[in-house]
Design a protein around this motif. Structure first.
Motif, PDB file in Angstrom:
ATOM      1  N   GLN A 126      -3.243  -2.339  -7.825  1.00 25.65           N
ATOM      2  CA  GLN A 126      -2.058  -2.206  -6.973  1.00 25.65           C
ATOM      3  C   GLN A 126      -0.841  -2.862  -7.599  1.00 25.65           C
ATOM      4  O   GLN A 126      -0.069  -3.562  -6.939  1.00 25.65           O
ATOM      5  N   SER A 127      -0.639  -2.619  -8.878  1.00 31.42           N
ATOM      6  CA  SER A 127       0.499  -3.218  -9.572  1.00 31.42           C
ATOM      7  C   SER A 127       1.813  -2.650  -9.042  1.00 31.42           C
ATOM      8  O   SER A 127       1.898  -1.465  -8.733  1.00 31.42           O
ATOM      9  N   PRO A 128       2.848  -3.501  -8.946  1.00 31.94           N
ATOM     10  CA  PRO A 128       4.145  -3.027  -8.469  1.00 31.94           C
ATOM     11  C   PRO A 128       5.028  -2.451  -9.573  1.00 31.94           C
ATOM     12  O   PRO A 128       6.202  -2.160  -9.335  1.00 31.94           O
ATOM     13  N   MET A 129       4.476  -2.307 -10.762  1.00 32.76           N
ATOM     14  CA  MET A 129       5.224  -1.746 -11.884  1.00 32.76           C
ATOM     15  C   MET A 129       4.261  -1.019 -12.821  1.00 32.76           C
ATOM     16  O   MET A 129       3.038  -1.173 -12.709  1.00 32.76           O
ATOM     17  N   PRO A 130       4.780  -0.206 -13.757  1.00 33.00           N
ATOM     18  CA  PRO A 130       3.914   0.492 -14.709  1.00 33.00           C
ATOM     19  C   PRO A 130       3.150  -0.498 -15.596  1.00 33.00           C
ATOM     20  O   PRO A 130       3.681  -1.521 -16.006  1.00 33.00           O
ATOM     21  N   MET A 131       1.892  -0.145 -15.890  1.00 32.03           N
ATOM     22  CA  MET A 131       1.015  -0.987 -16.701  1.00 32.03           C
ATOM     23  C   MET A 131       0.568  -0.215 -17.937  1.00 32.03           C
ATOM     24  O   MET A 131       0.150   0.942 -17.837  1.00 32.03           O
ATOM     25  N   ILE A 132       0.644  -0.859 -19.101  1.00 36.83           N
ATOM     26  CA  ILE A 132       0.196  -0.242 -20.351  1.00 36.83           C
ATOM     27  C   ILE A 132      -0.927  -1.090 -20.929  1.00 36.83           C
ATOM     28  O   ILE A 132      -0.755  -2.296 -21.144  1.00 36.83           O
ATOM     29  N   ILE A 177       6.543   7.425 -15.870  1.00 33.70           N
ATOM     30  CA  ILE A 177       6.412   8.711 -15.175  1.00 33.70           C
ATOM     31  C   ILE A 177       5.109   8.764 -14.374  1.00 33.70           C
ATOM     32  O   ILE A 177       5.074   9.228 -13.232  1.00 33.70           O
ATOM     33  N   ALA A 178       4.012   8.263 -14.958  1.00 30.17           N
ATOM     34  CA  ALA A 178       2.727   8.250 -14.254  1.00 30.17           C
ATOM     35  C   ALA A 178       2.785   7.329 -13.038  1.00 30.17           C
ATOM     36  O   ALA A 178       2.239   7.647 -11.978  1.00 30.17           O
ATOM     37  N   PHE A 179       3.452   6.190 -13.184  1.00 28.90           N
ATOM     38  CA  PHE A 179       3.592   5.235 -12.084  1.00 28.90           C
ATOM     39  C   PHE A 179       4.373   5.863 -10.929  1.00 28.90           C
ATOM     40  O   PHE A 179       3.977   5.773  -9.761  1.00 28.90           O
ATOM     41  N   GLU A 180       5.491   6.509 -11.251  1.00 31.00           N
ATOM     42  CA  GLU A 180       6.307   7.145 -10.214  1.00 31.00           C
ATOM     43  C   GLU A 180       5.554   8.280  -9.538  1.00 31.00           C
ATOM     44  O   GLU A 180       5.659   8.467  -8.316  1.00 31.00           O
ATOM     45  N   ALA A 181       4.776   9.046 -10.324  1.00 32.79           N
ATOM     46  CA  ALA A 181       4.000  10.142  -9.747  1.00 32.79           C
ATOM     47  C   ALA A 181       2.936   9.599  -8.800  1.00 32.79           C
ATOM     48  O   ALA A 181       2.698  10.153  -7.722  1.00 32.79           O
ATOM     49  N   ARG A 182       2.295   8.484  -9.187  1.00 29.44           N
ATOM     50  CA  ARG A 182       1.269   7.880  -8.337  1.00 29.44           C
ATOM     51  C   ARG A 182       1.887   7.328  -7.055  1.00 29.44           C
ATOM     52  O   ARG A 182       1.319   7.473  -5.971  1.00 29.44           O
ATOM     53  N   GLN A 183       3.071   6.721  -7.174  1.00 29.62           N
ATOM     54  CA  GLN A 183       3.756   6.215  -5.976  1.00 29.62           C
ATOM     55  C   GLN A 183       4.119   7.356  -5.031  1.00 29.62           C
ATOM     56  O   GLN A 183       3.957   7.238  -3.810  1.00 29.62           O
ATOM     57  N   SER A 184       4.624   8.446  -5.610  1.00 32.92           N
ATOM     58  CA  SER A 184       5.009   9.602  -4.797  1.00 32.92           C
ATOM     59  C   SER A 184       3.794  10.181  -4.079  1.00 32.92           C
ATOM     60  O   SER A 184       3.859  10.526  -2.892  1.00 32.92           O
ATOM     61  N   LEU A 185       2.669  10.278  -4.802  1.00 37.61           N
ATOM     62  CA  LEU A 185       1.455  10.806  -4.200  1.00 37.61           C
ATOM     63  C   LEU A 185       0.938   9.889  -3.100  1.00 37.61           C
ATOM     64  O   LEU A 185       0.524  10.357  -2.031  1.00 37.61           O
ATOM     65  N   SER A 186       0.986   8.579  -3.339  1.00 30.17           N
ATOM     66  CA  SER A 186       0.538   7.627  -2.324  1.00 30.17           C
ATOM     67  C   SER A 186       1.387   7.724  -1.065  1.00 30.17           C
ATOM     68  O   SER A 186       0.875   7.671   0.059  1.00 30.17           O
ATOM     69  N   ALA A 187       2.712   7.879  -1.248  1.00 32.34           N
ATOM     70  CA  ALA A 187       3.605   8.007  -0.098  1.00 32.34           C
ATOM     71  C   ALA A 187       3.323   9.297   0.666  1.00 32.34           C
ATOM     72  O   ALA A 187       3.334   9.316   1.903  1.00 32.34           O
ATOM     73  N   GLU A 188       3.037  10.363  -0.078  1.00 30.43           N
ATOM     74  CA  GLU A 188       2.735  11.645   0.567  1.00 30.43           C
ATOM     75  C   GLU A 188       1.438  11.566   1.362  1.00 30.43           C
ATOM     76  O   GLU A 188       1.354  12.062   2.490  1.00 30.43           O
ATOM     77  N   ILE A 189       0.423  10.921   0.791  1.00 24.66           N
ATOM     78  CA  ILE A 189      -0.855  10.760   1.478  1.00 24.66           C
ATOM     79  C   ILE A 189      -0.685   9.908   2.732  1.00 24.66           C
ATOM     80  O   ILE A 189      -1.222  10.225   3.800  1.00 24.66           O
ATOM     81  N   ALA A 190       0.095   8.824   2.618  1.00 30.75           N
ATOM     82  CA  ALA A 190       0.336   7.960   3.774  1.00 30.75           C
ATOM     83  C   ALA A 190       1.049   8.729   4.879  1.00 30.75           C
ATOM     84  O   ALA A 190       0.741   8.568   6.074  1.00 30.75           O
ATOM     85  N   ASP A 191       2.001   9.585   4.500  1.00 25.04           N
ATOM     86  CA  ASP A 191       2.726  10.375   5.490  1.00 25.04           C
ATOM     87  C   ASP A 191       1.802  11.382   6.165  1.00 25.04           C
ATOM     88  O   ASP A 191       1.868  11.580   7.387  1.00 25.04           O
ATOM     89  N   LEU A 192       0.930  12.012   5.375  1.00 24.25           N
ATOM     90  CA  LEU A 192      -0.014  12.972   5.952  1.00 24.25           C
ATOM     91  C   LEU A 192      -0.977  12.280   6.912  1.00 24.25           C
ATOM     92  O   LEU A 192      -1.297  12.830   7.977  1.00 24.25           O
ATOM     93  N   ARG A 193      -1.436  11.093   6.553  1.00 22.90           N
ATOM     94  CA  ARG A 193      -2.331  10.339   7.434  1.00 22.90           C
ATOM     95  C   ARG A 193      -1.621   9.951   8.727  1.00 22.90           C
ATOM     96  O   ARG A 193      -2.204  10.023   9.810  1.00 22.90           O
ATOM     97  N   ARG A 194      -0.354   9.539   8.599  1.00 23.07           N
ATOM     98  CA  ARG A 194       0.414   9.171   9.792  1.00 23.07           C
ATOM     99  C   ARG A 194       0.586  10.373  10.711  1.00 23.07           C
ATOM    100  O   ARG A 194       0.407  10.277  11.934  1.00 23.07           O
ATOM    101  N   ARG A 195       0.907  11.525  10.123  1.00 20.96           N
ATOM    102  CA  ARG A 195       1.097  12.730  10.924  1.00 20.96           C
ATOM    103  C   ARG A 195      -0.211  13.180  11.576  1.00 20.96           C
ATOM    104  O   ARG A 195      -0.221  13.658  12.711  1.00 20.96           O
ATOM    105  N   LEU A 196      -1.329  13.007  10.841  1.00 26.73           N
ATOM    106  CA  LEU A 196      -2.625  13.352  11.415  1.00 26.73           C
ATOM    107  C   LEU A 196      -2.956  12.436  12.582  1.00 26.73           C
ATOM    108  O   LEU A 196      -3.437  12.894  13.627  1.00 26.73           O
TER     109      LEU A 196
END
Length: 202
Positions: free
Chosen positions: A74-80, A121-140
């Motif tokens: 659960q890092s708050p920034m990109p990790m290499i 780019i991978a970090f931002e994509a993962r954040q976007s996906l996590s936010a989308e999943i959280a929104d779908l769960r909230r709506r459900l």
């Protein structure tokens, strides 16, 4: 339609390099400073101020979970990950830790810039996906609450359509959203121990 990849500007970012002192770090340090990054080397743990950093390079060969001031993965920034050993266990650990990109050791004269871009780019994509999943769960959850509220109102002898209309009217009367009205109906029912006798339920 393919989404256009936006190349981020890296200059001025702060990078923490979590790796034991080693000559190979000099090459990485040169690359990062040439890009215009502020480099902080540390070992054996990340300092608390790393939470405000922009990137973290970490040693995948000798790293361990307690080095990071956040929960695993659960890092708050990109990790290499800096990888020298391709032992499956070490690669698995680096992925579980949350590596968004990797750079093979020994580090040469290139590779850091592309690793930074891929990680960002991978970090931002993962954040976007996590936010989308959280929104779908909230709506459900909201939908399930609405269904339960309508069922509770219908249990008083109304049709499903009438119960739905009643819930809408109650929400309007309370000056809340339809979903908040449903939550209020369900909460009122639960507070009464599962009875439907409250007058505010109709």
């Amino acid at each position: 339609m393919t989404r256009r990849i936006r190349i981020p500007v890296l200059g001025g970012a702060r990078v923490y390099v979590l790796h034991r002192p080693h000559p190979t770090l000099q090459a990485l340090d040169r690359q990062l400073r040439a890009i215009g990054l502020d480099v902080v080397q540390c070992w054996p743990e990340l300092p608390a101020e790393a939470l405000s950093g922009d990137f973290v390079f970490f040693d995948a060969d000798q790293g361990y979970d307690a080095q990071f001031p956040w929960p695993t993965g659960q890092s708050p920034m990109p990790m290499i990950a800096l990888i020298g050993s391709e032992a499956p266990g070490r690669i698995e650990w680096s992925l579980e830790t949350g590596a968004h990109a990797q750079l093979l050791k020994p580090v040469g004269d290139g590779g850091a810039y592309s690793a930074l871009l891929i990680a960002r780019i991978a970090f931002e994509a993962r954040q976007s996906l996590s936010a989308e999943i959280a929104d779908l769960r909230r709506r459900l959850d909201e939908r399930q609450t609405v269904v339960r509220a309508v069922t509770l109102l219908a249990a008083r002898g109304k049709s499903e359509s009438e119960a739905y209309d009643q819930l809408r009217q109650m929400a309007m009367a309370w000056r809340v959203s339809f979903e908040d009205g449903a939550r209020r109906v369900v909460a009122s029912h639960d507070a009464q121990g599962g009875t439907n006798d409250r007058s505010d339920l109709g």
